[in-house]
Design a protein around this motif. Structure first.
Motif, short mmCIF file in Angstrom:
data_model
loop_
_atom_site.label_atom_id
_atom_site.label_comp_id
_atom_site.label_asym_id
_atom_site.label_seq_id
_atom_site.Cartn_x
_atom_site.Cartn_y
_atom_site.Cartn_z
N VAL A 12 34.09 -11.98 39.66
CA VAL A 12 34.96 -12.43 38.57
C VAL A 12 36.28 -12.88 39.20
O VAL A 12 36.89 -12.12 39.97
CB VAL A 12 35.22 -11.30 37.56
N ARG A 13 36.73 -14.11 38.87
CA ARG A 13 37.96 -14.65 39.44
C ARG A 13 39.03 -14.78 38.36
O ARG A 13 38.79 -15.35 37.29
CB ARG A 13 37.71 -16.01 40.08
N ALA A 14 40.19 -14.25 38.69
CA ALA A 14 41.33 -14.34 37.78
C ALA A 14 42.05 -15.67 37.98
O ALA A 14 41.96 -16.28 39.05
CB ALA A 14 42.28 -13.17 38.01
N PRO A 15 42.77 -16.11 36.98
CA PRO A 15 43.57 -17.34 37.17
C PRO A 15 44.71 -17.09 38.15
O PRO A 15 45.13 -15.96 38.37
CB PRO A 15 44.08 -17.63 35.76
N LYS A 16 45.21 -18.17 38.73
CA LYS A 16 46.31 -18.03 39.68
C LYS A 16 47.54 -17.44 38.99
O LYS A 16 47.82 -17.73 37.83
CB LYS A 16 46.66 -19.39 40.27
N GLY A 17 48.21 -16.60 39.75
CA GLY A 17 49.43 -15.99 39.24
C GLY A 17 49.21 -14.70 38.49
O GLY A 17 50.19 -14.04 38.09
N LEU A 18 47.98 -14.31 38.26
CA LEU A 18 47.72 -13.07 37.52
C LEU A 18 47.46 -11.92 38.46
O LEU A 18 46.70 -12.05 39.42
CB LEU A 18 46.52 -13.27 36.58
#
Length: 654
Positions: free
Chosen positions: A648-654
């Motif tokens: 699972v990949r989080a959005p950038k900056g999170l």
């Protein structure tokens, strides 16, 4: 359970599973072999650079199948080559059924140069014991074992061991069989197999792949099969093959004419034992079930549950108990029985309830390829009931326990072949086992990470078991203390998911027999930075893979045989991650699609829907075997699956 009395050394006969009456023989006799046995000279020692710790100089088996029973002579001469060979060569033993067999010990001697050391000494150091090897499985067979410890054994000694077993089966008209298997390491100096029978006692025999073709001759009114080899090597079975292809280097011989003869001879025993006395208490049970329902399937299942739950399993195979079932009334009165006793009790119940049923003999482990073997009672070790309702067969096994949900929830057993027991005899019939339509193990891991990537997550694990998996696990839950079960489940899960702390464990079983387990707790999912992508990721595993690769086979008999697959199987696993911010900007990496190259149909999916990342894998076994021609493609698919990951990949900056 039917009682096997297979002799332990390579040339010994596989005797019938059912024991008959004979003169009691609770001690061995000490004498020379009978006149028809040809005692062989010991071959000279052949030294070699690859000689193992022990070297078999002579393996000699001679069998005579007569109307009066079978006689089985066995001799094995072994040289101790290295110190490592001493530990496994310090004793010799032979076991027998004292009500059906007699044992004659001929020789146990050490040959040391020109010196011959007699270890038998007329039985002076022979210990006869009754050793119930299956007592923990509630099986008593009454077999005796004569054991001799070899004193002062040294490297270079030659151990000469010979004995004869004579077996009678009067209630089966002394029908019997013998079996030979080439199963040793390295080379044998001389390997001889001789089987003979009188002209008026026909024998059916068959050699499997890898066994030398016997010479057949007529000698003094007997037909004789003979194999005599020097420097003999045993054929090697193909790795990973189904059982019927693993039977290499085997010779079978039987005095049974066909399968129908076995069925016909068994019928009177079961028919008589299933008859109830006029005042039998079992009749009250029949009346009780009949008053509850008129549905034949409900009646049959109620009868099965009665036998399973109200009579415990205990196999008493002493005397003629090895083949003769105890009467149904006796099994009910004492509340225990083996497969034969439980079978006739179930037959009596079903007949009283108007349900058509018959006994059926099966092999619990050797069914594959049964139809390719010679007819012999010793092929079987279990008996069950086949009920016929509305044209459909239902296979009922009274030795099981905990069946729930009705007759249609029972799956056919994996015995492959069954021999119905009928007055006119019967042939082998296949036991058809269709693929599973429901997952027998359905696991779901739910992770609620909606509070944020660096916050503790609520975790729930749901496990749903069906069929035999649920039945077996529920029995363990019923017998173990609740605290011990909880501890065991928590520890098991922690081995693969150590980041989870479980707090509650609950389980329940439905009327259908399905078992559900729910475990809850908290955990700290490890969201790690992927430096290449500049985003944080949650890696849920290192790749599920698809199991071990199929082995490469060396040249030999049946080396192009198919590979055995697990069948039937149907499993499902899923992982759900509830994402922060309703999943906005999150993505997943995983496989989407279906593939059957490994021999199993594997469907995988990876997606984000409504703020939840979900990964699911279904594995189904739809065939018992993988053709040899497909193994390279299957191994390639297995290697490829080893690199599958779920991320699972989080959005950038999170």
């Amino acid at each position: 359970m039917f009682k096997s009395s297979a002799l332990a050394l390579p040339a010994a006969a596989v005797a019938a599973m059912w024991t008959g009456h004979a003169a009691a023989a609770d001690k061995p006799v000490y004498a020379a072999p009978v006149a028809w046995v040809d005692v062989a000279p010991i071959p000279a020692v052949q030294a070699g650079p690859e000689t193992p710790a022990t070297q078999v100089l002579l393996d000699d088996s001679q069998t005579r199948l007569e109307r009066s029973g079978g006689t089985f002579y066995s001799r094995r001469v072994v040289r101790i080559v290295k110190t490592e060979g001493l530990s496994g060569s310090g004793s010799r033993s032979v076991s027998w059924n004292p009500t059906a067999e007699t044992v004659t010990l001929h020789t146990l001697a050490i040959r040391r140069g020109d010196q011959v050391i007699d270890l038998l000494q007329g039985g002076k150091d022979v210990l006869v014991i009754r050793r119930e090897t299956n007592l923990e499985r509630a099986m008593l067979d009454g077999r005796l074992t004569a054991s001799i410890q070899i004193k002062d054994l040294q490297v270079g000694d030659v151990v000469d061991w010979a004995y004869t077993v004579h077996r009678t089966e009067p209630l089966l008209d002394n029908r019997g069989q013998t079996f030979e298997r080439m199963g040793w390491a390295g080379k044998i100096g001389r390997y001889r197999v001789r089987i003979e029978w009188p002209q008026d006692n026909p024998v059916i025999w068959k050699a499997s792949t890898g066994f030398p073709q016997p010479a057949v001759a007529k000698v003094d009114g007997f037909t004789r099969l003979n194999v005599d080899l020097t420097d003999a090597e045993a054929p090697k079975a193909p790795a990973g093959a189904p059982l019927r292809f693993l039977r290499v280097g085997e010779l079978q011989a039987s005095t049974y004419a066909d399968w129908a003869e076995i069925s016909r001879r068994m019928y009177p025993l079961y028919d008589k034992a299933a008859q109830l006395a006029p005042d039998s208490p079992v009749r009250a049970e029949i009346a009780r079930i009949a008053a509850q329902t008129k549905d034949p399937k409900e009646r049959a299942f109620a009868a099965l549950q009665l036998v399973e739950d109200k009579t415990r399993y205990l196999a008493l195979s002493m005397g003629d108990g090895g083949y003769r079932p105890a009467p149904a009334d006796e099994t009910w009165a004492r509340r225990f029985g083996d497969c034969k006793g439980k079978t006739v009790l179930l037959l009596a119940l079903l007949r009283g309830l108007g349900v058509g049923a018959e006994p059926a003999i099966v092999s619990t482990s050797g069914g594959d390829g049964m139809d390719e073997r010679v007819a012999a009672a010793g092929q079987f070790n279990h008996i069950i009931v086949r009920a016929r309702i509305d044209g459909k067969s239902y296979w009922l096994d009274g030795t099981r326990a905990g069946d729930k949900g009705g007759l249609d929830r029972l799956r056919p057993p994996g015995f492959r072949w069954a021999l119905p027991v009928r007055a006119k005899g019967a042939s082998l019939e296949p036991v058809e086992q269709p693929p599973l339509t429901e997952a027998q193990n359905d696991n779901r891991l739910h992770i609620d990470a909606s509070a944020g990537l660096d916050k503790p997550a609520q975790v729930r694990v749901d496990i749903l078991m069906r069929g035999d998996m649920a039945r077996g696990f529920s029995r363990s839950l019923e017998t173990a203390p609740k605290a011990d079960v909880e501890r065991g489940l928590k520890q098991t899960l922690s081995k693969s998911m150590s980041w989870i702390t479980l707090e509650t464990v609950e389980w329940k079983q439905a009327e259908s027999g399905d078992l559900s387990i729910t475990m809850t707790g908290t955990g700290a999912p490890e969201w790690r930075l992927n430096d290449d992508l500049g985003v944080r990721e949650l890696k849920l595993d290192e790749g599920e893979g698809s199991g071990a690769a199929f082995p490469r086979r060396q040249p030999g008999p049946n080396d192009t045989a198919p590979f055995a697959l697990r069948y039937p199987i149907f499993t499902r696993s899923s992982i759900e991650v509830v994402l922060p911010g309703k999943g906005e900007g999150f993505s997943v990496k995983g496989v989407n699609g279906e593939d059957a190259a490994t021999g199993y149909r594997v469907a995988k999916s990876a997606k984000v829907v409504d703020g939840v990342a979900r990964f699911e894998t279904e594995t189904r076994g739809e065939a018992r075997e993988l053709p040899f021609a497909q193994v390279d493609a299957a191994n390639a698919a297995i290697r490829k699956a080893a690199y599958d990951v779920r991320i699972v990949r989080a959005p950038k900056g999170l």
